[in-house]
Design a protein around this motif. Structure first.
Motif, PDB file in Angstrom:
ATOM      1  N   LEU A  94      35.391  37.422  30.966  1.00 21.12           N
ATOM      2  CA  LEU A  94      34.825  38.122  32.128  1.00 21.12           C
ATOM      3  C   LEU A  94      35.819  38.118  33.284  1.00 21.12           C
ATOM      4  N   GLU A  95      36.459  36.976  33.509  1.00 20.66           N
ATOM      5  CA  GLU A  95      37.447  36.889  34.592  1.00 20.66           C
ATOM      6  C   GLU A  95      38.606  37.849  34.350  1.00 20.66           C
ATOM      7  N   GLU A  96      39.088  37.897  33.108  1.00 22.95           N
ATOM      8  CA  GLU A  96      40.211  38.785  32.796  1.00 22.95           C
ATOM      9  C   GLU A  96      39.826  40.253  32.957  1.00 22.95           C
ATOM     10  N   LYS A  97      38.605  40.589  32.558  1.00 19.58           N
ATOM     11  CA  LYS A  97      38.159  41.981  32.703  1.00 19.58           C
ATOM     12  C   LYS A  97      38.022  42.341  34.181  1.00 19.58           C
ATOM     13  N   GLN A  98      37.519  41.395  34.970  1.00 20.68           N
ATOM     14  CA  GLN A  98      37.360  41.663  36.406  1.00 20.68           C
ATOM     15  C   GLN A  98      38.715  41.863  37.075  1.00 20.68           C
ATOM     16  N   LYS A  99      39.735  41.134  36.587  1.00 22.72           N
ATOM     17  CA  LYS A  99      41.093  41.305  37.142  1.00 22.72           C
ATOM     18  C   LYS A  99      41.622  42.704  36.865  1.00 22.72           C
ATOM     19  N   ARG A 100      41.217  43.264  35.709  1.00 18.24           N
ATOM     20  CA  ARG A 100      41.738  44.561  35.287  1.00 18.24           C
ATOM     21  C   ARG A 100      40.989  45.728  35.906  1.00 18.24           C
ATOM     22  N   GLU A 101      39.824  45.444  36.469  1.00 18.61           N
ATOM     23  CA  GLU A 101      39.036  46.538  37.053  1.00 18.61           C
ATOM     24  C   GLU A 101      39.729  47.062  38.302  1.00 18.61           C
ATOM     25  N   PRO A 102      39.725  48.393  38.476  1.00 19.54           N
ATOM     26  CA  PRO A 102      40.385  48.962  39.656  1.00 19.54           C
ATOM     27  C   PRO A 102      39.660  48.592  40.953  1.00 19.54           C
TER      28      PRO A 102
END
Lengths: 68, 164
Positions: free
Chosen positions: B156-164
């Motif tokens: 979840l943390e990694e996906k949130q980092k990738r979100e624009p």
């Protein structure tokens, strides 16, 4: 049973009830996550099942004993 | 482990227009978590028309209760699919766990607002969202779930980092 599904509440719950799980987040290999995220969703699923099948086959193999 | 044709299993459910949410390990994997899974877990809508559609497709896949110790190959029934329990089925295309409710007693209707659509090729798969999956697995507290929760949080943390 009404559970909050907010991640902040889950983190707070873990901090109180299962801190070891929370502490383990820092040990997770993020490169594996990046590799998985780079795959299309169905490919992720196929790979995950293939890995589970491989692990199951290995577990079923007769174990050799060390003769030291 | 029996052979598993995920694509055909998911196709069969989608083609039959069954309303369901993917949960469990398969949901984690679809969100990008590097974990393994050996079956497909779904929570289905228990509206009578949907139960009929689900039962029809399950019977067409020769589904039977794989957890029956007497190995009577008992097929699923309308009453079983309309109740509150879990059906651990074996189908032509592999293992399929059909859950009337999650362990926290929430069914399809309650989970729908906590799901998201993931595009998988031409399919639109409804999947339990990651924060909800983490909440459910954290509180179930079984050893296998406790092992996965840190990976899910990191994902979840990694996906949130990738979100624009």
């Amino acid at each position: 049973m009404g559970l909050p599904y907010d991640i902040a509440e889950t983190i707070a719950w873990l901090r109180e009830h299962d801190p070891d799980v929370l502490a383990a987040v820092g040990d997770v290999d993020r490169t594996l996550i990046a590799l998985t995220l780079a795959q299309p969703p169905m490919e992720r699923l196929r790979s995950a099942w293939g890995a589970a099948a491989t692990l199951e086959r290995l577990a079923a193999c007769p174990r050799s004993t060390s003769t030291g | 482990m029996s052979s598993f044709d995920l694509d055909r299993l998911i196709d069969a459910l989608c083609d039959a227009q069954v309303d369901f949410v993917i949960v469990g390990g398969a949901a984690a994997v679809l969100h990008g978590a590097p974990v393994t899974t050996k079956d497909l877990d779904i929570v289905h809508d228990r509206a009578p028309a949907n139960v009929d559609r689900l039962l029809r497709v399950l019977l067409s896949l020769d589904a039977y209760n794989r957890a029956d110790l007497a190995n009577r190959r008992l097929p699923p029934t309308v009453s079983g699919l309309s109740a509150r329990g879990h059906l651990n089925l074996q189908t032509t295309y592999g293992p399929l766990d059909v859950l009337c409710e999650l362990d926290d007693n929430r069914g399809y209707t309650e989970l729908l607002p906590h799901s998201e659509v993931i595009l998988a090729g031409e399919r639109r798969l409804r999947v339990l969202d990651l924060p909800t999956l983490i909440a459910v697995k954290a509180r179930v507290g079984r050893p296998k779930d406790r092992l996965v929760v840190p990976v899910l949080i990191a994902t979840l943390e990694e996906k949130q980092k990738r979100e624009p």
